[in-house]
Design an enzyme around this catalytic site. Structure first.
Site, PDB file in Angstrom:
ATOM      1  N   GLY B 304      -9.807  -0.779  -1.854  1.00  0.00           N
ATOM      2  CA  GLY B 304     -10.310  -2.052  -1.348  1.00  0.00           C
ATOM      3  C   GLY B 304     -10.373  -3.082  -2.458  1.00  0.00           C
ATOM      4  O   GLY B 304      -9.555  -3.052  -3.379  1.00  0.00           O
ATOM      5  N   GLU B 305     -11.344  -4.032  -2.368  1.00  0.00           N
ATOM      6  CA  GLU B 305     -11.529  -5.080  -3.396  1.00  0.00           C
ATOM      7  C   GLU B 305     -10.341  -6.022  -3.479  1.00  0.00           C
ATOM      8  O   GLU B 305     -10.201  -6.737  -4.473  1.00  0.00           O
ATOM      9  CB  GLU B 305     -11.702  -4.480  -4.801  1.00  0.00           C
ATOM     10  CG  GLU B 305     -12.849  -3.557  -5.008  1.00  0.00           C
ATOM     11  CD  GLU B 305     -12.931  -3.055  -6.449  1.00  0.00           C
ATOM     12  OE1 GLU B 305     -12.156  -3.515  -7.311  1.00  0.00           O
ATOM     13  OE2 GLU B 305     -13.790  -2.191  -6.700  1.00  0.00           O
ATOM     14  N   ALA B 306      -9.428  -6.012  -2.519  1.00  0.00           N
ATOM     15  CA  ALA B 306      -8.169  -6.769  -2.596  1.00  0.00           C
ATOM     16  C   ALA B 306      -7.213  -6.191  -3.639  1.00  0.00           C
ATOM     17  O   ALA B 306      -6.250  -6.853  -4.033  1.00  0.00           O
ATOM     18  CB  ALA B 306      -8.384  -8.262  -2.850  1.00  0.00           C
TER      19      ALA B 306
END
Lengths: 348, 348
Positions: B304-306
């Site tokens: 995640g987290e971009a």
């Protein structure tokens, strides 16, 4: 320096390979486990950093000095009508590389790598391998040595690629010689031949296999008889990198076919390489599977010039940036433990 | 500014979308055909440049101002034991982002993008959606608006991502609600739950579907009832980008699930998005297939987290560098024609 002057000396060098550095790789893996992310959640990015360390022998690894080597050669087999472009394009593209106008110039700059282009006797194409061996033993050894000596000993990583009108036919013939299946399995459209051109490529591959049937058991003889100078140089550069424990990013179908004889001689030879991408050229995915290489990118590219390797270099840089720049759980004050008593039903 | 204060107003905005700029896209395609490479040989790199132009409305497109927006939220459903980490980690990771210690900080810097992290009422987790709707209509609209307003109008590209302990369960529930198949199809290991945790996630998804059966036909109501604030904000940001014709790189499973309701409302809504990668989280590949998105990277990441979007940004930069920097056949004096009379058997 290349210390081989014959097939037999080269074969001996190909079998005499150092291992990597497991301690450096282990140090990377241990640090990864302390960084602020779930274990293994960066997936292949984590593997790539460990692989760089495994070959460079230091943790963290470095990507300060990255060289892209593009070897260029001309092919007598073009007279069989196997390419959509005339063979003059090889030398024209070498000039384009020198002036900074090709795709690889832009990709090298974008990825922070130094580009070196090494033309190999472009004025003297290899012989048409449907008629005779593409190269004599000494021509082949000279091309392998040119690649071997092109690898700078202080390099952190080498990306390899090629330019040579006609060379997807040579690559298909090498793949067919080493892995079976003939022209029907391995010939593809290259720079863009039509149906007739593709049929000619298949026939040319099959004629090459028949013409050189007596040497198909010998990977180095195959590379000389149905390869090309730029393929031989890529083989030499990959060998030099392994001998100096420098990691390598391979490019597309031609580049992979060029190093396949090394894997046939000794199964673990390509451990210091990663496949930068899988090309749209028909045979590449199969060839990678034969070699046990898993490509980093799959973007329908089919240009050569090390373009897929250079694109993949960005992924290595991203991976290394995470490894060297991230905080540890302790530094950041982030819980690295499974959910605890505060959340009694938590999954652990 | 967000001009919606209710489900019905938001739905109207979701259905009122501008088209792209086909003239800019066509100008890119025409220039690509003049560059020194075989036609289409850069494959998806060429498509990406045309796609950027299609939405930015100028050729060549630009990647000067790229923003990565990471939205963070907390989830009441964590009390069902669906995550390997305690929910305190969400706020701890937001602090880590602020101090530059997370993976996305390194990936943003490596890809030349600005990172903005937007925490959404972390002190007030959403309600446990196995018991009641995760958000009220007004809570949901506020979160969508926060995302909508986070998109800078002068941006060249937005990368979207999230942080929120428990949010792969919300994502699985949304995917199940929109595409069927229940918890067995969509629940995965997230940050790393064990077998028992995975079984709990499956059950939680199925309980959520049963609890909210009456609203499963309504994509926005689904996003409110079984989503989360950071997912709602990603929906809002994606909508704002489409309304302003700004291209978007999506991240992993949670990010993709967050925008899926938009595609259910109107099939072409995600035309301005690309999937940065396919995650190792079990449901992501299926969800991308449901949405007709083809990921740029497949590197077994699941952070995640971009992070996957930021890694893919490097590929966009490489693509644009080729498009803007390469010489044309005319400039470089390279033959762009099929092999001619000089090589009578050539394939054309």
């Amino acid at each position: 320096m290349a210390n081989f002057t014959s097939f037999s000396e080269l074969r001996a060098v190909c079998l005499d390979l150092p291992s990597g550095h497991p301690a450096a790789s282990m140090a990377v893996i241990q640090r990864e486990a302390t960084l602020t992310k779930p274990p293994r959640s960066l997936g292949r990015l984590e593997d790539l950093v460990a692989w760089l360390a495994q070959w460079q022998g230091h943790a963290p690894p470095r990507l300060a000095e990255v060289e892209i080597l593009v070897f260029a050669g001309n092919h007598g087999v073009t007279k069989q009508g196997v390419s959509a472009y005339p063979s003059e394009v090889t030398v024209q593209m070498v000039a384009n590389f020198a002036h900074g106008g090709a795709a690889i110039n832009q990709l090298a700059r974008a990825a922070g790598a130094k580009l070196r282009v090494i033309p190999l006797s472009l004025e003297t194409p290899t012989a048409d391998f449907t008629e005779q061996p593409a190269m004599t033993e000494s021509e082949f050894i000279a091309a392998v040595a040119a690649g071997y000596e092109a690898v700078a000993p202080d390099c952190d990583l080498v990306c390899l690629g090629e330019m040579g009108i006609g060379n997807t036919t040579a690559a298909a013939a090498i793949a067919a010689a080493l892995f079976g299946g003939g022209g029907a399995r391995w010939a593809g459209r290259g720079t863009g031949v039509d149906e007739d051109g593709l049929a000619r490529k298949r026939t040319v591959v099959d004629r090459a296999l028949a013409r050189h049937a007596a040497i198909l058991h010998d990977p180095l003889a195959v590379a000389a008889a149905i390869g090309g100078r730029e393929l031989a140089a890529i083989l030499g550069a990959t060998l030099a990198a392994r001998r100096q424990r420098i990691p390598v990013l391979l490019d597309g179908f031609v580049c992979t076919a060029a190093v396949a004889p090394l894997a046939k001689l000794r199964a673990d030879t390509l451990a210091h390489t990663q496949a930068g991408h899988v090309s749209a050229e028909a045979g590449h995915r199969m060839l990678l599977e034969e070699l046990g290489l898993v490509p980093l990118l799959d973007l329908n590219m089919r240009l050569g010039e090390a373009s897929g390797a250079a694109a993949a270099l960005n992924i290595l840089r991203a991976a290394l940036a995470c490894h060297t720049g991230m905080a540890t759980f302790a530094e950041a004050g982030v819980s690295d433990k499974p959910a605890d008593e505060a959340e009694p039903k938590a999954a652990g």
